[in-house]
Write a protein that holds these residues in place. Structure first.
Motif, PDB file in Angstrom:
ATOM      1  N   ARG A 179      78.389  81.644  58.607  1.00  0.00           N
ATOM      2  CA  ARG A 179      77.184  80.571  57.987  1.00  0.00           C
ATOM      3  C   ARG A 179      77.491  79.642  57.864  1.00  0.00           C
ATOM      4  NH1 ARG A 179      74.835  82.273  52.303  1.00  0.00           N
ATOM      5  NH2 ARG A 179      73.749  80.724  52.555  1.00  0.00           N
ATOM      6  N   ASP A 180      76.996  78.349  58.569  1.00  0.00           N
ATOM      7  CA  ASP A 180      78.118  77.194  57.840  1.00  0.00           C
ATOM      8  C   ASP A 180      76.359  76.123  56.962  1.00  0.00           C
ATOM      9  OD1 ASP A 180      78.280  74.035  58.165  1.00  0.00           O
ATOM     10  OD2 ASP A 180      77.905  74.194  60.416  1.00  0.00           O
ATOM     11  N   ASN A 181      77.406  76.173  55.845  1.00  0.00           N
ATOM     12  CA  ASN A 181      75.734  75.671  55.074  1.00  0.00           C
ATOM     13  C   ASN A 181      76.138  74.172  55.249  1.00  0.00           C
ATOM     14  OD1 ASN A 181      76.239  78.202  53.536  1.00  0.00           O
ATOM     15  ND2 ASN A 181      77.794  77.626  52.484  1.00  0.00           N
ATOM     16  N   ALA A 182      76.358  73.538  56.139  1.00  0.00           N
ATOM     17  CA  ALA A 182      76.143  72.017  56.142  1.00  0.00           C
ATOM     18  C   ALA A 182      74.833  71.989  56.746  1.00  0.00           C
ATOM     19  CB  ALA A 182      77.580  71.621  56.889  1.00  0.00           C
TER      20      ALA A 182
ATOM     21  N   ARG B   7      72.069  77.255  50.080  1.00  0.00           N
ATOM     22  CA  ARG B   7      73.419  76.915  50.213  1.00  0.00           C
ATOM     23  C   ARG B   7      73.845  78.578  49.521  1.00  0.00           C
ATOM     24  NH1 ARG B   7      71.753  71.827  51.393  1.00  0.00           N
ATOM     25  NH2 ARG B   7      72.727  71.124  53.582  1.00  0.00           N
ATOM     26  N   THR B   8      73.218  77.698  48.002  1.00  0.00           N
ATOM     27  CA  THR B   8      73.706  78.896  47.007  1.00  0.00           C
ATOM     28  C   THR B   8      72.946  80.298  47.383  1.00  0.00           C
ATOM     29  OG1 THR B   8      72.143  78.208  45.526  1.00  0.00           O
ATOM     30  CG2 THR B   8      73.740  76.469  45.698  1.00  0.00           C
TER      31      THR B   8
ATOM     32  N   THR C 141      66.430  74.908  48.840  1.00  0.00           N
ATOM     33  CA  THR C 141      67.817  75.554  48.728  1.00  0.00           C
ATOM     34  C   THR C 141      68.310  76.325  49.024  1.00  0.00           C
ATOM     35  OG1 THR C 141      67.535  74.869  46.264  1.00  0.00           O
ATOM     36  CG2 THR C 141      69.495  76.214  47.010  1.00  0.00           C
TER      37      THR C 141
ATOM     38  N   ALA D  36      73.333  74.552  56.783  1.00  0.00           N
ATOM     39  CA  ALA D  36      71.693  75.091  56.398  1.00  0.00           C
ATOM     40  C   ALA D  36      71.912  76.295  57.700  1.00  0.00           C
ATOM     41  CB  ALA D  36      70.200  74.486  56.446  1.00  0.00           C
TER      42      ALA D  36
ATOM     43  N   TRP E  39      77.309  83.481  49.180  1.00  0.00           N
ATOM     44  CA  TRP E  39      76.769  81.633  49.733  1.00  0.00           C
ATOM     45  C   TRP E  39      77.504  81.135  50.298  1.00  0.00           C
ATOM     46  CZ3 TRP E  39      79.342  77.970  47.411  1.00  0.00           C
ATOM     47  CH2 TRP E  39      79.957  78.252  46.505  1.00  0.00           C
ATOM     48  N   SER E  40      78.886  81.548  49.712  1.00  0.00           N
ATOM     49  CA  SER E  40      80.279  80.677  50.349  1.00  0.00           C
ATOM     50  C   SER E  40      80.491  81.249  51.604  1.00  0.00           C
ATOM     51  CB  SER E  40      80.906  80.919  49.265  1.00  0.00           C
ATOM     52  OG  SER E  40      81.691  82.700  49.213  1.00  0.00           O
TER      53      SER E  40
END
Length: 122
Positions: free
Chosen positions: A71-74, A29-30, A27, A76, A52-53
């Motif tokens: 950041r780019d969570n898609a 993204r959170t 994990t 990671a 996180w967002s």
């Protein structure tokens, strides 16, 4: 999860670099992600953190206005844009995952990546 910082190198004073932090397995993204650095012969220091967002960041005064975390969570990925670099920015730069809070306290970071060396020549 494992983190790996990359993108360091040799740059002239006044130049720019973009460091990347990629997460693998687990994990990411959170969690908030912070950046730290350790100059030669000195203690590790906190630079900034992103939630996180990605819609909230915090920086120490010494880098505010020069460094930017995104950041780019898609993907990671978390980035640290370094602008107007100075010789005193020479250090090994690390990314780390916060355990769930946005904080400058290094003890709250539970996963650390291998660092990447930034050398700024004057």
């Amino acid at each position: 999860v494992q983190l790996q910082a990359s993108g360091g190198g040799l740059v002239q004073a006044g130049g720019s670099l973009r460091l990347s932090c990629v997460a693998s397995r687990g994990t990411f993204r959170t969690y908030a992600v912070g950046w730290f650095r350790q100059p030669p012969g000195k203690e590790r220091e906190f630079l900034g953190v992103i939630n996180w967002s990605g819609d909230s960041t915090y920086y120490v005064d010494s880098v505010k206005g020069r460094f930017t975390i995104s950041r780019d969570n898609a993907k990671a990925m978390v980035y640290l844009q370094l602008n107007d670099l100075k010789s005193e920015d020479t250090a090994v730069y690390y990314c780390a995952r916060a355990g769930g809070v946005v904080t400058s306290d290094p003890t709250a970071y539970d996963v650390w990546g291998q660092g990447t060396l930034v050398t700024v020549s004057s």
